[in-house]
Design a protein around this motif. Structure first.
Motif, short mmCIF file in Angstrom:
data_model
loop_
_atom_site.label_atom_id
_atom_site.label_comp_id
_atom_site.label_asym_id
_atom_site.label_seq_id
_atom_site.Cartn_x
_atom_site.Cartn_y
_atom_site.Cartn_z
N SER A 69 -33.12 19.16 -9.51
CA SER A 69 -34.51 19.63 -9.51
C SER A 69 -34.82 20.52 -8.31
O SER A 69 -35.94 20.94 -8.13
N LYS A 70 -33.81 20.83 -7.48
CA LYS A 70 -34.03 21.69 -6.33
C LYS A 70 -34.09 23.17 -6.71
O LYS A 70 -34.53 24.01 -5.93
N VAL A 71 -33.61 23.51 -7.90
CA VAL A 71 -33.48 24.92 -8.28
C VAL A 71 -34.41 25.24 -9.46
O VAL A 71 -34.29 24.65 -10.53
N ASP A 72 -35.36 26.17 -9.23
CA ASP A 72 -36.29 26.60 -10.28
C ASP A 72 -35.58 27.43 -11.34
O ASP A 72 -34.66 28.19 -11.02
N LYS A 73 -36.06 27.30 -12.57
CA LYS A 73 -35.62 28.17 -13.66
C LYS A 73 -36.86 28.78 -14.30
O LYS A 73 -37.80 28.07 -14.63
N GLU A 74 -36.87 30.12 -14.44
CA GLU A 74 -38.03 30.81 -15.02
C GLU A 74 -37.67 31.37 -16.39
O GLU A 74 -36.62 31.98 -16.58
N ALA A 171 -32.92 32.29 -6.99
CA ALA A 171 -33.24 33.68 -6.65
C ALA A 171 -32.36 34.67 -7.41
O ALA A 171 -32.32 35.85 -7.09
N ILE A 172 -31.64 34.18 -8.42
CA ILE A 172 -30.77 35.06 -9.23
C ILE A 172 -31.54 35.46 -10.48
O ILE A 172 -32.05 34.60 -11.22
N ALA A 182 -21.34 40.12 -18.36
CA ALA A 182 -21.19 39.16 -17.26
C ALA A 182 -20.86 39.91 -15.99
O ALA A 182 -20.21 40.95 -16.01
N ILE A 183 -21.32 39.36 -14.85
CA ILE A 183 -21.02 39.90 -13.52
C ILE A 183 -20.56 38.75 -12.65
O ILE A 183 -21.17 37.67 -12.67
N GLU A 184 -19.51 38.97 -11.86
CA GLU A 184 -19.05 37.92 -10.94
C GLU A 184 -19.98 37.88 -9.73
O GLU A 184 -20.45 38.90 -9.25
N ILE A 185 -20.25 36.66 -9.26
CA ILE A 185 -21.09 36.43 -8.08
C ILE A 185 -20.18 35.86 -7.00
O ILE A 185 -19.53 34.84 -7.22
N SER A 186 -20.13 36.52 -5.84
CA SER A 186 -19.18 36.08 -4.81
C SER A 186 -19.62 34.79 -4.13
O SER A 186 -18.82 33.89 -3.92
N ASN A 187 -20.91 34.67 -3.77
CA ASN A 187 -21.38 33.46 -3.08
C ASN A 187 -22.60 32.93 -3.82
O ASN A 187 -23.73 33.29 -3.52
N LEU A 188 -22.36 32.06 -4.79
CA LEU A 188 -23.42 31.60 -5.68
C LEU A 188 -24.52 30.87 -4.92
O LEU A 188 -25.70 31.11 -5.15
N LYS A 189 -24.14 30.00 -3.98
CA LYS A 189 -25.17 29.22 -3.27
C LYS A 189 -26.08 30.14 -2.47
O LYS A 189 -27.30 29.97 -2.46
N ALA A 190 -25.52 31.14 -1.81
CA ALA A 190 -26.33 32.08 -1.02
C ALA A 190 -27.23 32.90 -1.93
O ALA A 190 -28.39 33.17 -1.58
N GLU A 191 -26.74 33.29 -3.09
CA GLU A 191 -27.55 34.09 -4.02
C GLU A 191 -28.69 33.26 -4.61
O GLU A 191 -29.78 33.76 -4.84
N ASN A 193 -30.35 30.78 -3.19
CA ASN A 193 -31.38 30.42 -2.23
C ASN A 193 -31.16 31.14 -0.92
O ASN A 193 -30.83 30.51 0.08
N PRO A 194 -31.35 32.47 -0.91
CA PRO A 194 -31.01 33.23 0.31
C PRO A 194 -31.84 32.85 1.52
O PRO A 194 -31.38 32.99 2.66
N GLN A 195 -33.08 32.33 1.34
CA GLN A 195 -33.92 32.03 2.51
C GLN A 195 -33.42 30.84 3.32
O GLN A 195 -33.87 30.63 4.45
#
Length: 197
Positions: A69-74, A171-172, A182-191, A193-195
């Motif tokens: 529940s820490k990650v929002d989905k819109e 924030a993705i 599809a696109i590869e994401i190098s650092n999923l955790k940083a993408e 929640n960058p703040q």
């Protein structure tokens, strides 16, 4: 080293790579959309009739984190009829839906009506058009993910969902991806929640 991807799941595809039973033998699977590494799994699900942003990973721990529940989905939902502020307020405060034969009240969430229809690619299976009556688009942001929750929520206030597209996880964003891309994401955790970095 784990790999992560974002993909625009098209209408009509299951959010999985293998069939789990006889009934699913003729269903379209994610593996048909690209050449993903062995062990790739979807993070959460979008049902067969839903579209939009789906994250993929080879990391089970990352999947658990995103599903928490820490990650929002819109989601953007096209609903049948002209939804009013009264129903928007109901959705924001939480509505009662059926869940596995029991009643469940959804958590308060962010909901607003879109001023204009979003610019999504046309769906492979046509949605009924304006001749059948007006429609509205709403944005619903959740941090819970019950089975077919958005569809059940809009139905609970009298506005069944006609088209459902997830546009954001953390924030993705879906951005300019086309269905099936599809696109590869190098650092999923940083993408996600960058703040926090």
């Amino acid at each position: 080293m784990h790999q992560h991807f974002k993909i625009y799941k098209p209408y009509g595809y299951l959010s999985q790579f293998i069939n789990n039973g006889q009934k699913q033998n003729r269903k379209k699977l994610l593996g048909e959309l690209g050449d993903f590494p062995e062990g790739t799994m979807s993070i959460g699900r979008l049902d067969e009739k839903s579209e939009g942003l789906l994250l993929l990973t080879t990391d089970g721990k990352m999947s658990d984190f995103v599903n928490s529940s820490k990650v929002d989905k819109e989601y953007y939902a096209q609903v049948d009829g002209l939804i009013t502020e009264a129903e928007i307020t109901e959705l924001q405060q939480g509505v009662e839906i059926g869940l596995s034969g029991k009643k469940y009240t959804t958590k308060p969430c962010q909901v607003f009506k879109l001023n204009a229809p979003p610019n999504f690619p046309e769906r492979t299976k046509k949605i009924r058009d304006e001749r059948h009556g007006p429609t509205s688009w709403v944005s619903i942001t959740l941090n819970e993910g019950k089975f077919r929750q958005v569809r059940k929520m809009t139905s609970a206030v009298g506005f069944p969902t006609l088209r459902l597209v997830r546009i954001r996880v953390g924030a993705i964003y879906l951005d300019d991806l086309n269905p099936g891309n599809a696109i590869e994401i190098s650092n999923l955790k940083a993408e996600l929640n960058p703040q926090t970095l």
